[in-house]
Every structure is written in C-alpha cells, then in structure tokens.
Design a protein around this motif. Structure first.
Motif, PDB file in Angstrom:
ATOM      1  N   GLY A   1       8.374  89.181 -28.886  1.00 16.97           N
ATOM      2  CA  GLY A   1       7.356  88.217 -29.262  1.00 16.97           C
ATOM      3  C   GLY A   1       7.869  86.811 -29.012  1.00 16.97           C
ATOM      4  O   GLY A   1       8.948  86.447 -29.481  1.00 16.97           O
ATOM      5  N   VAL A   2       7.112  86.014 -28.268  1.00 18.62           N
ATOM      6  CA  VAL A   2       7.507  84.638 -27.941  1.00 18.62           C
ATOM      7  C   VAL A   2       6.514  83.688 -28.601  1.00 18.62           C
ATOM      8  O   VAL A   2       5.333  83.659 -28.241  1.00 18.62           O
ATOM      9  N   ILE A   3       7.009  82.917 -29.545  1.00 20.19           N
ATOM     10  CA  ILE A   3       6.168  81.932 -30.232  1.00 20.19           C
ATOM     11  C   ILE A   3       6.409  80.575 -29.598  1.00 20.19           C
ATOM     12  O   ILE A   3       7.512  80.037 -29.650  1.00 20.19           O
ATOM     13  N   GLY A   4       5.367  80.024 -28.973  1.00 19.56           N
ATOM     14  CA  GLY A   4       5.496  78.768 -28.248  1.00 19.56           C
ATOM     15  C   GLY A   4       5.740  79.031 -26.782  1.00 19.56           C
ATOM     16  O   GLY A   4       6.815  79.506 -26.395  1.00 19.56           O
ATOM     17  N   LEU A   5       4.732  78.758 -25.962  1.00 22.49           N
ATOM     18  CA  LEU A   5       4.826  79.073 -24.530  1.00 22.49           C
ATOM     19  C   LEU A   5       4.861  77.802 -23.691  1.00 22.49           C
ATOM     20  O   LEU A   5       4.171  77.658 -22.687  1.00 22.49           O
ATOM     21  N   GLY A   6       5.695  76.874 -24.140  1.00 19.48           N
ATOM     22  CA  GLY A   6       5.940  75.670 -23.352  1.00 19.48           C
ATOM     23  C   GLY A   6       6.922  75.967 -22.246  1.00 19.48           C
ATOM     24  O   GLY A   6       7.062  77.111 -21.794  1.00 19.48           O
ATOM     25  N   ALA A   7       7.666  74.944 -21.831  1.00 16.57           N
ATOM     26  CA  ALA A   7       8.578  75.106 -20.698  1.00 16.57           C
ATOM     27  C   ALA A   7       9.605  76.198 -20.946  1.00 16.57           C
ATOM     28  O   ALA A   7       9.881  77.028 -20.077  1.00 16.57           O
ATOM     29  N   ILE A   8      10.190  76.234 -22.149  1.00 17.39           N
ATOM     30  CA  ILE A   8      11.212  77.234 -22.457  1.00 17.39           C
ATOM     31  C   ILE A   8      10.589  78.604 -22.690  1.00 17.39           C
ATOM     32  O   ILE A   8      11.005  79.607 -22.109  1.00 17.39           O
ATOM     33  N   GLY A   9       9.594  78.650 -23.567  1.00 16.87           N
ATOM     34  CA  GLY A   9       8.974  79.923 -23.916  1.00 16.87           C
ATOM     35  C   GLY A   9       8.418  80.659 -22.717  1.00 16.87           C
ATOM     36  O   GLY A   9       8.529  81.889 -22.619  1.00 16.87           O
ATOM     37  N   ALA A  10       7.820  79.924 -21.788  1.00 17.49           N
ATOM     38  CA  ALA A  10       7.253  80.560 -20.598  1.00 17.49           C
ATOM     39  C   ALA A  10       8.340  81.182 -19.728  1.00 17.49           C
ATOM     40  O   ALA A  10       8.181  82.292 -19.199  1.00 17.49           O
ATOM     41  N   LEU A  11       9.478  80.471 -19.577  1.00 17.59           N
ATOM     42  CA  LEU A  11      10.580  81.028 -18.791  1.00 17.59           C
ATOM     43  C   LEU A  11      11.143  82.276 -19.452  1.00 17.59           C
ATOM     44  O   LEU A  11      11.441  83.274 -18.774  1.00 17.59           O
ATOM     45  N   VAL A  12      11.305  82.237 -20.771  1.00 15.20           N
ATOM     46  CA  VAL A  12      11.816  83.399 -21.493  1.00 15.20           C
ATOM     47  C   VAL A  12      10.880  84.584 -21.320  1.00 15.20           C
ATOM     48  O   VAL A  12      11.306  85.712 -21.038  1.00 15.20           O
ATOM     49  N   ALA A  13       9.584  84.336 -21.485  1.00 12.86           N
ATOM     50  CA  ALA A  13       8.594  85.410 -21.382  1.00 12.86           C
ATOM     51  C   ALA A  13       8.607  86.043 -19.996  1.00 12.86           C
ATOM     52  O   ALA A  13       8.626  87.282 -19.858  1.00 12.86           O
ATOM     53  N   ASN A  14       8.607  85.219 -18.955  1.00  7.89           N
ATOM     54  CA  ASN A  14       8.582  85.751 -17.589  1.00  7.89           C
ATOM     55  C   ASN A  14       9.832  86.565 -17.265  1.00  7.89           C
ATOM     56  O   ASN A  14       9.757  87.642 -16.670  1.00  7.89           O
ATOM     57  N   ASP A  15      10.998  86.047 -17.672  1.00 10.80           N
ATOM     58  CA  ASP A  15      12.239  86.757 -17.355  1.00 10.80           C
ATOM     59  C   ASP A  15      12.404  88.019 -18.201  1.00 10.80           C
ATOM     60  O   ASP A  15      13.018  88.995 -17.749  1.00 10.80           O
ATOM     61  N   ALA A  16      11.873  88.005 -19.415  1.00 11.98           N
ATOM     62  CA  ALA A  16      11.928  89.217 -20.241  1.00 11.98           C
ATOM     63  C   ALA A  16      11.106  90.334 -19.601  1.00 11.98           C
ATOM     64  O   ALA A  16      11.473  91.513 -19.672  1.00 11.98           O
ATOM     65  N   LEU A  17      10.003  89.980 -18.974  1.00 16.00           N
ATOM     66  CA  LEU A  17       9.215  90.978 -18.246  1.00 16.00           C
ATOM     67  C   LEU A  17      10.040  91.595 -17.119  1.00 16.00           C
ATOM     68  O   LEU A  17       9.980  92.803 -16.875  1.00 16.00           O
ATOM     69  N   ASP A  18      10.823  90.752 -16.439  1.00 15.02           N
ATOM     70  CA  ASP A  18      11.666  91.254 -15.347  1.00 15.02           C
ATOM     71  C   ASP A  18      12.765  92.174 -15.861  1.00 15.02           C
ATOM     72  O   ASP A  18      13.344  92.947 -15.093  1.00 15.02           O
ATOM     73  N   LEU A  19      13.074  92.083 -17.165  1.00 13.08           N
ATOM     74  CA  LEU A  19      14.054  92.980 -17.779  1.00 13.08           C
ATOM     75  C   LEU A  19      13.382  94.229 -18.341  1.00 13.08           C
ATOM     76  O   LEU A  19      13.984  94.969 -19.124  1.00 13.08           O
ATOM     77  N   ASP A  20      12.133  94.449 -17.938  1.00  9.96           N
ATOM     78  CA  ASP A  20      11.366  95.633 -18.346  1.00  9.96           C
ATOM     79  C   ASP A  20      11.039  95.655 -19.837  1.00  9.96           C
ATOM     80  O   ASP A  20      10.916  96.723 -20.440  1.00  9.96           O
ATOM     81  N   MET A  21      10.897  94.478 -20.421  1.00  8.91           N
ATOM     82  CA  MET A  21      10.417  94.399 -21.794  1.00  8.91           C
ATOM     83  C   MET A  21       8.907  94.202 -21.784  1.00  8.91           C
ATOM     84  O   MET A  21       8.325  93.730 -20.786  1.00  8.91           O
ATOM     85  N   ASP A  22       8.254  94.583 -22.867  1.00 10.55           N
ATOM     86  CA  ASP A  22       6.873  94.187 -23.087  1.00 10.55           C
ATOM     87  C   ASP A  22       6.905  92.843 -23.804  1.00 10.55           C
ATOM     88  O   ASP A  22       7.746  92.629 -24.692  1.00 10.55           O
ATOM     89  N   VAL A  23       6.025  91.929 -23.446  1.00 12.74           N
ATOM     90  CA  VAL A  23       6.073  90.576 -24.008  1.00 12.74           C
ATOM     91  C   VAL A  23       4.720  90.204 -24.595  1.00 12.74           C
ATOM     92  O   VAL A  23       3.680  90.338 -23.947  1.00 12.74           O
ATOM     93  N   ILE A  24       4.763  89.751 -25.842  1.00 17.59           N
ATOM     94  CA  ILE A  24       3.580  89.200 -26.520  1.00 17.59           C
ATOM     95  C   ILE A  24       3.836  87.713 -26.738  1.00 17.59           C
ATOM     96  O   ILE A  24       4.899  87.323 -27.226  1.00 17.59           O
ATOM     97  N   GLY A  25       2.865  86.881 -26.405  1.00 18.37           N
ATOM     98  CA  GLY A  25       3.018  85.445 -26.591  1.00 18.37           C
ATOM     99  C   GLY A  25       1.965  84.875 -27.514  1.00 18.37           C
ATOM    100  O   GLY A  25       0.825  85.349 -27.549  1.00 18.37           O
ATOM    101  N   PHE A  26       2.361  83.855 -28.269  1.00 23.69           N
ATOM    102  CA  PHE A  26       1.399  83.147 -29.113  1.00 23.69           C
ATOM    103  C   PHE A  26       1.609  81.654 -28.962  1.00 23.69           C
ATOM    104  O   PHE A  26       2.709  81.144 -29.179  1.00 23.69           O
ATOM    105  N   ASP A  27       0.545  80.953 -28.561  1.00 24.02           N
ATOM    106  CA  ASP A  27       0.580  79.499 -28.455  1.00 24.02           C
ATOM    107  C   ASP A  27      -0.851  78.991 -28.365  1.00 24.02           C
ATOM    108  O   ASP A  27      -1.458  79.016 -27.297  1.00 24.02           O
TER     109      ASP A  27
END
Length: 398
Positions: free
Chosen positions: A148-174
């Motif tokens: 779960g990524v809270i805050g999808l600004g510059a940092i949160g968006a990078l974390v979310a995208n790269d976590a997907l590449d690590l085969d994680m499921d990603v939920i975002g809230f912003d």
C-alpha cells in the motif's frame, strides 16, 4: 509593507553546506556570502530558520529538499518572500531506500546481520553456529504480496511502479494526485477509494505525505486495528505521522510486525521490532546535488525574471521573458487589484505588452511586461505609485 527592486549584483547566502554543483549555477552577477546580514536570497537545507529576522532585501528562500518545516512560511508570505522547495529532486534516492528496507526487513536481514556479528571470537565454531541459528531469521518474500502506497507524488509513484516490477500487487491512495504524476503512474496500480481500504488490504504500507494537521498521527490505535496482523510499516516521510505510544503497543502485540522508520528517537529505539534508519532517505551524493541544482535554478529564474516554480507559499506563475521591463507584484487576492496596477502603469503613458495573474488562497501574484522603454527616473516613481495601492505586499521592477 515594503517595496524592493532587483539589483545588478545579487547576494546569495547559504545556511547549510550546499553541493558545489548547485552553487555553480550562480554566475558573475551573484555574490556568495554566508556572512551577509541582508542577502537577496537564501539557500537552506535543514537549518532552523524560525528564530531568524529577515533583512529588507530578502526576496526568496530555496529549500534544497522537499520538507519546509524548518522555514517560517506564514512569516515569509506576509513579508512577500517566496519560499521554494525541490519536489522530486531526491525522489530516486528515497525510492531506493524504501525498496531496500522493504526487502531487507521482510527477510529479517538487519537482525540477522547483527546476530552474525555477535559471533565474533567463536573461531571454528562460527559456521556451525550460523547453520544452527539461521532458523530464527527466516523471512518472507515480497513477491505476490500487496504494498500500500500512501501519497503518489514523485516518490510514491516511483515506489509504486518499481514494486510492480518486483511482482508485488500495489494499492495507491492519493486524493490530490496531480495530472503529471498520474501520467507517470502505471495503470496496474490499483486505486484505493479510502485509506481504510488500503489499510485493510496491504501486507506492507509505505507513506509519502507531508506532516500536516490532517496527517499527524494518521497511524494510530484505530488504524492499526484495521490492518492485517503482522503488517510492515515504512515511514520515510515524517516521524510525526505515527503515534508513538500506539505503535509501541501494536509492535508489542504483533498487530504491526515491523516498523521501519527514518526518524529514530529515544522512544522509538526502545520499541520491539523497529528498524531505525539514521535519516538516510535522501542522503546520497546524487540527491544532494540534484536538490542543490534545482534550488539554485529556481532562485536564479525568480530573481532574473520573476517567474515562480515549486513555491510552497506563492502561486506558481510563468511568463516568457523577452527582455522587456517587467513589473512583478505580490498582493492580497482582492477584487480590482489588477485594474489598479494597470491603471498605475498607464498613468505613466506606458503600454502593456503581456501579463499574467495567478492566485493562491488569500494572495495573488501579477507580472506585467511593459512595451515601452522605461527611463531610470520613472522606475522609482512607478514603484512608489503601485506601493500606495492598498493590499500590495511587495513590488519589483525587473
């Protein structure tokens, strides 16, 4: 209320050590003087400015980083001082440490390393002790788990995208996601309608929002009760986002499995299953250079053209600079203000070539380019005439 003009040579003061690559942005039209009591602009990192008195020439402060809690924003706004920050300049550095600690803590790497170091002096027995003791550090793989990524600004968006590449499921809230960020965010990031939804469905939670009245203590007894048992929480934003008493209890009971924080203090260090990081989130050579360069460029652009980008207290405002004399006015956001300013300009038989007006809450910023050449004796008279208008905070003629 005061009125300032752009001088030929401007003084820049730094309140912290600023990367040389950033200071090189300032050319021969600038003087770097850390002892100046009345600079035109200040570049700062973490220095606490709340007790400082500002000189009459100060026009702008640039924070080489994202957080601005060390700067008295309200005071600056009232005095017409632009405050810049550098969102995104340190995003990659923070993203890397988030993903590093996410994996390392999930595999109990930090505790395992400390235990292995404790075997020093055991000699030939070390290999056998390692094999016998490693069972206590069996961890979990992050593949297939939900982040779960809270805050999808510059940092949160990078974390979310790269976590997907690590085969994680990603939920975002912003709820305040910008258009630019939305374009950069993978369509495979699931959108949580509420924080509660994200809390209930995440195995790991990372937070990337500023500390405000609404976000302070957002991790607390009530929100922990919604989360999956054993959830890992990563906090590289602000320590104040987490209620320390509540997370201590949640860690003790196992409701929260691990708390990875970049903001250790005496209370945090006493807690069970805490991974304390010594505020290393943005501490890379590359990040410091990126922040310094971005801060310096924003200051230079504002001082030379009046254009504003990434301000936390002035509206972002841009007008192509063509070399014409420019009137830049910061004022209260009240009716007929632009009309009064243009009337003052017209009273000197000056034609307007271009203009822009942007507002932010109670204040607004207006830039007007003058078609005519302005004689030297007209400039102070025009400044003074605009200054006499009610609710003008500051005026510059560039």
């Amino acid at each position: 209320m005061n009125t300032k003009t752009l001088e030929t040579v401007k003084t820049i003061k730094t309140l912290n050590s600023i990367a040389e690559s950033g200071l090189k942005v300032f050319n021969e039209n600038y003087i770097l003087d850390d002892n100046s009591e009345n600079p035109d602009a200040i570049v700062v990192r973490s220095f606490n400015m709340h007790s400082l008195e500002f000189g009459t020439k100060l026009k702008a402060i640039a924070r080489a980083g994202a957080g601005v809690n060390n700067i008295p924003i309200e005071k600056c706004t009232e005095q017409g001082i632009v405050v810049f920050n550098t969102p995104g300049a340190n995003a990659n550095a923070v993203k890397e440490i988030v993903l590093t600690t996410l994996m390392a803590s999930s595999r109990n790497l930090f505790a395992g390393v400390e235990w292995a170091k404790s075997l020093d002096g055991k000699g030939a027995e070390i290999p056998k002790l390692v094999e016998a003791g490693k069972k206590q550090f069996v961890g979990k793989e992050i593949k297939g788990k939900t982040l779960g990524v809270i805050g999808l600004g510059a940092i949160g968006a990078l974390v979310a995208n790269d976590a997907l590449d690590l085969d994680m499921d990603v939920i975002g809230f912003d709820p305040f996601i910008s258009v630019d960020t939305a374009w950069n965010l993978s369509r495979n990031v699931q959108r949580a309608a509420t924080l509660e939804e994200l809390f209930a469905n995440s195995d790991y939670i990372t937070v990337h929002v500023p500390f405000t009245d609404s976000t302070g203590g957002m991790f607390n007894k009530e929100t922990f009760s919604i989360m999956k048992p054993g959830v890992h929480i990563l906090n590289f934003s602000r320590g104040e986002l987490v209620n320390e008493q509540d997370i201590a209890a949640a860690l003790e009971s196992g409701r929260v499995g691990k708390y990875i924080t970049d903001f250790p203090n005496e209370n945090v260090l006493k807690m069970k299953n805490v991974v304390p990081i010594p505020h290393l989130g943005a501490s890379t050579n590359e990040s410091e250079e990126n922040c310094a360069i971005m801060a310096a460029r924003q200051l230079k652009e504002f001082l030379e053209t009046g254009n504003i980008k990434n301000s936390v207290n002035f509206p972002n405002t841009s007008l192509p600079y063509t070399g014409k004399r420019r009137v830049a006015v910061f004022h209260k956001n009240v009716p007929n203000m632009v009309g009064q300013i243009t009337s003052a300009i017209s009273s000197f038989n000056l034609n307007i070539a271009d203009m822009v007006n942007r507002s932010r809450g109670e204040y607004a910023y207006t830039m007007i380019d003058i078609e005519n050449k302005i004689n030297g004796d007209v400039t102070p008279k025009l400044e003074e005439k605009i200054k006499q208008i009610n609710d003008i905070v500051i005026t510059r003629i560039i």
